[in-house]
Scaffold this active site. Structure first.
Site, PDB file in Angstrom:
ATOM      1  N   HIS A   6      -8.295  -4.108  -1.661  1.00  0.00           N
ATOM      2  CA  HIS A   6      -6.990  -3.561  -1.311  1.00  0.00           C
ATOM      3  C   HIS A   6      -6.413  -4.200  -0.045  1.00  0.00           C
ATOM      4  O   HIS A   6      -5.209  -4.424   0.057  1.00  0.00           O
ATOM      5  CB  HIS A   6      -7.105  -2.048  -1.124  1.00  0.00           C
ATOM      6  CG  HIS A   6      -5.802  -1.405  -0.780  1.00  0.00           C
ATOM      7  ND1 HIS A   6      -4.737  -1.391  -1.649  1.00  0.00           N
ATOM      8  CD2 HIS A   6      -5.372  -0.778   0.357  1.00  0.00           C
ATOM      9  CE1 HIS A   6      -3.705  -0.771  -1.076  1.00  0.00           C
ATOM     10  NE2 HIS A   6      -4.064  -0.387   0.135  1.00  0.00           N
ATOM     11  N   ASP A  14      -9.037  -4.789  -6.175  1.00  0.00           N
ATOM     12  CA  ASP A  14      -8.596  -3.560  -5.494  1.00  0.00           C
ATOM     13  C   ASP A  14      -9.118  -2.344  -6.261  1.00  0.00           C
ATOM     14  O   ASP A  14      -8.772  -2.155  -7.429  1.00  0.00           O
ATOM     15  CB  ASP A  14      -7.060  -3.553  -5.431  1.00  0.00           C
ATOM     16  CG  ASP A  14      -6.503  -2.457  -4.535  1.00  0.00           C
ATOM     17  OD1 ASP A  14      -7.198  -1.450  -4.289  1.00  0.00           O
ATOM     18  OD2 ASP A  14      -5.355  -2.611  -4.073  1.00  0.00           O
ATOM     19  N   SER A  49       0.830  -1.206   0.000  1.00  0.00           N
ATOM     20  CA  SER A  49       0.000   0.000   0.000  1.00  0.00           C
ATOM     21  C   SER A  49       0.869   1.263   0.000  1.00  0.00           C
ATOM     22  O   SER A  49       1.796   1.366  -0.801  1.00  0.00           O
ATOM     23  CB  SER A  49      -0.947  -0.041   1.201  1.00  0.00           C
ATOM     24  OG  SER A  49      -1.924   0.975   1.110  1.00  0.00           O
TER      25      SER A  49
END
Lengths: 362, 362
Positions: free
Chosen positions: A341, A308, A144
């Protein structure tokens, strides 16, 4: 009992956009042993909210934020690697950030904290490695936001980490992600309790922060997961107040907001959130591919998830292809995890094997 | 000058969940002429925010919310059809809603407005048709929330509309959409200016409503559109205040929020938003397919957009297949418009031909 240690940054510590910090420090934790040749160090750079406590250890048996991935015999194997995790500069989990005391005033920095970029987060993390006597990394791992910081680190210190693990990340934010983060920041800023950042310790802008966190969760998971997990199920005891929660998905969001609000400083959130929107790997040379070539990465593992919506899979493919063009050996996985995600925090069945295999092959 | 007319609902008007309204009325507009045989009426039920002014006319030349679709020679051809558009019960564009005066108190209803469902919106709209002497519809058209209301109408009054046009809609909200709407409602509710719905006319909960509207826009358009339209472009004159807008996508959201806030009543928004989450076509018989069969629809045009994240294309397919199983002749289009859920409001090149062809073939 905590396993957190600290490294003092040079004072003043000059940030990329010109600001300075005096007496700043970073919190970090380590697992495993640094080899005599100092050649087995693995650095983890984190997403927006986690601290340095990636995994439990003897001094602190509390499960870490990546407990299932980091430990003896796990994918990031602490019997093989000397693993380091740093709390980002600007965060609020032991490192200096907007909630820290400014030595010049004796008061928290709040909005007088200087403008922060992910390049600052990356460059400051390097001081932890310097303090530990590490001159090169076996691998640099970032999921991330941590993947963006990893890219910044790799371009700022070419060759320092020959092997990169980039997870559910991007060379820059796309406008959808920026829109989401902008609305999150606005929800905090428009909360009257925010007071231009000068909220008191006992009156945080909790209403705005709740909205920001819930909006985050909406984009961290996937519509597909929620469809199968919640469907149209109702809570057993709905809140009788008008327009309060009735559906399980609403109770889920409430639970996440309850856990987060009060555990993370809203101003620090603003600084790190904006740093993500500012970050553009292309700033380092004019184009993403040029910047990726500058990293001198030899090998890379690039993993993304097809569900995601915040860091869409195309962005991982872009990184993988750019590194390949630059001559790196790249392993690329587009995982079909359903959790969006956040999959790297929950779908260990899919994430652990490629990460473990990659690291153990180095 | 307005072209809006009103129909009084029976008084008391009893709502599905037990509440009652006294002296309630609905606003509507019409275009074209009702044929002598009264067989050319086309009813449009709207999305959450539009009023009855779908298109301009002699009395009111202001462009309507579906101006490019409704008019002489347009897809919804007012030379052929007698077109009616109703402002939803519970809205604030001339129909009775939470901002209307409760005759019992002389004060606005606010949260004393009874619980509202889309079945109420549908059933009340029928009174407009009754007042106009219309005993059956040539077609019933509903985009977005209006499509849900159309489904409710069709199941409450089987056969009244033999031909349905369902656009970017769903038989019920999925948890992702409910999550988004729940956060929107919470942003309004947690604005201290909301005051449990008792805000004054000059002090609306604008901060929370801005967040709600922006979050709406994030889900009404598509990441793909914004990527090509905004990329990472900056505004020319960024707001110098900390954490204020810098990117064009942020300025776009600001402009949308500026236009919406002050033009729609926040309590009315809460009622209609919740009605969308409550709506489940399966309530009418136990399953979506059973309910669709009850409508006795003969023909249907079902249109969705592949980039819609709020009413994903699978939901349109579900409606199309259910109507087909029930014996209707169904034309189904999965349009590749890039503008997401809002495509029916902007991509007329793709939407006008199938709608026009369908209506003209009736």
């Amino acid at each position: 009992m905590t396993a957190t240690r600290h490294v003092d940054l040079p004072s003043p510590y000059v940030l990329r956009r010109g600001g300075q910090l005096f007496g700043a420090r970073l919190a970090y934790e380590t697992w495993g042993e640094l080899s005599a040749a100092r050649d087995n160090a693995v650095l983890i750079l984190t997403g927006l909210s986690p601290g340095a406590h990636a995994a439990s250890c003897a001094q602190d048996p509390t499960p870490g934020w990546w407990e299932a991935m980091v430990g003896p015999g796990r994918a990031i194997d602490t019997r093989r690697h000397f693993v380091i995790c740093v709390n980002s500069l600007g965060s609020c989990k032991g490192s200096t950030g907007a909630a820290s005391i400014d030595p010049a005033t004796g008061q928290p920095y709040r909005l007088s904290f200087p403008e922060l970029t992910l390049e600052d987060v990356a460059a400051s993390s390097k001081h932890v490695l310097d303090a530990l006597g590490i001159t090169h990394l076996r691998a640099l791992i970032g999921p991330s936001m941590g993947g963006m910081t990893t890219l910044a680190f790799a371009v700022l210190f070419p060759g320092f980490a020959a092997n990169l693990v980039l997870i559910s990340t991007a060379p820059h934010s796309l406008p959808f992600a920026t829109a989401i983060r902008s609305v999150q920041r606005e929800a905090i800023r428009r909360d009257p309790a925010w007071k231009n950042g000068d909220y008191s310790a006992d009156a945080w802008p909790e209403n705005g922060f709740r909205i920001a966190r819930k909006l985050g969760m909406v984009t961290y998971r996937s519509p597909q997961e929620w469809r199968s997990r919640f469907g149209r199920k109702r809570v057993n005891t709905p809140d009788p107040r008008p327009f309060e929660r009735e559906f399980e998905v609403e109770a889920y969001l409430d639970a996440h907001a309850d856990r987060f609000v009060g555990s993370f400083d809203p101003n620090s959130y603003l600084y790190l959130s904006r740093a993500m929107d500012w970050f553009d790997l292309a700033d380092h040379g004019g184009a993403v591919d040029i910047a990726l070539a500058k990293t001198q990465a030899k090998r890379a593992l690039v993993i993304g998830v097809t569900t995601d919506i915040l860091f869409p899979i195309e962005q991982q493919r872009e990184i993988a292809e750019g590194l390949r063009h630059a001559g790196a050996i790249v392993e690329y996985h587009a995982l079909p995890s359903i959790q969006g995600h956040d999959s790297f925090l929950v779908d260990f069945e899919r994430f652990a094997p490629p990460v473990g295999d990659f690291l153990n092959s180095l």
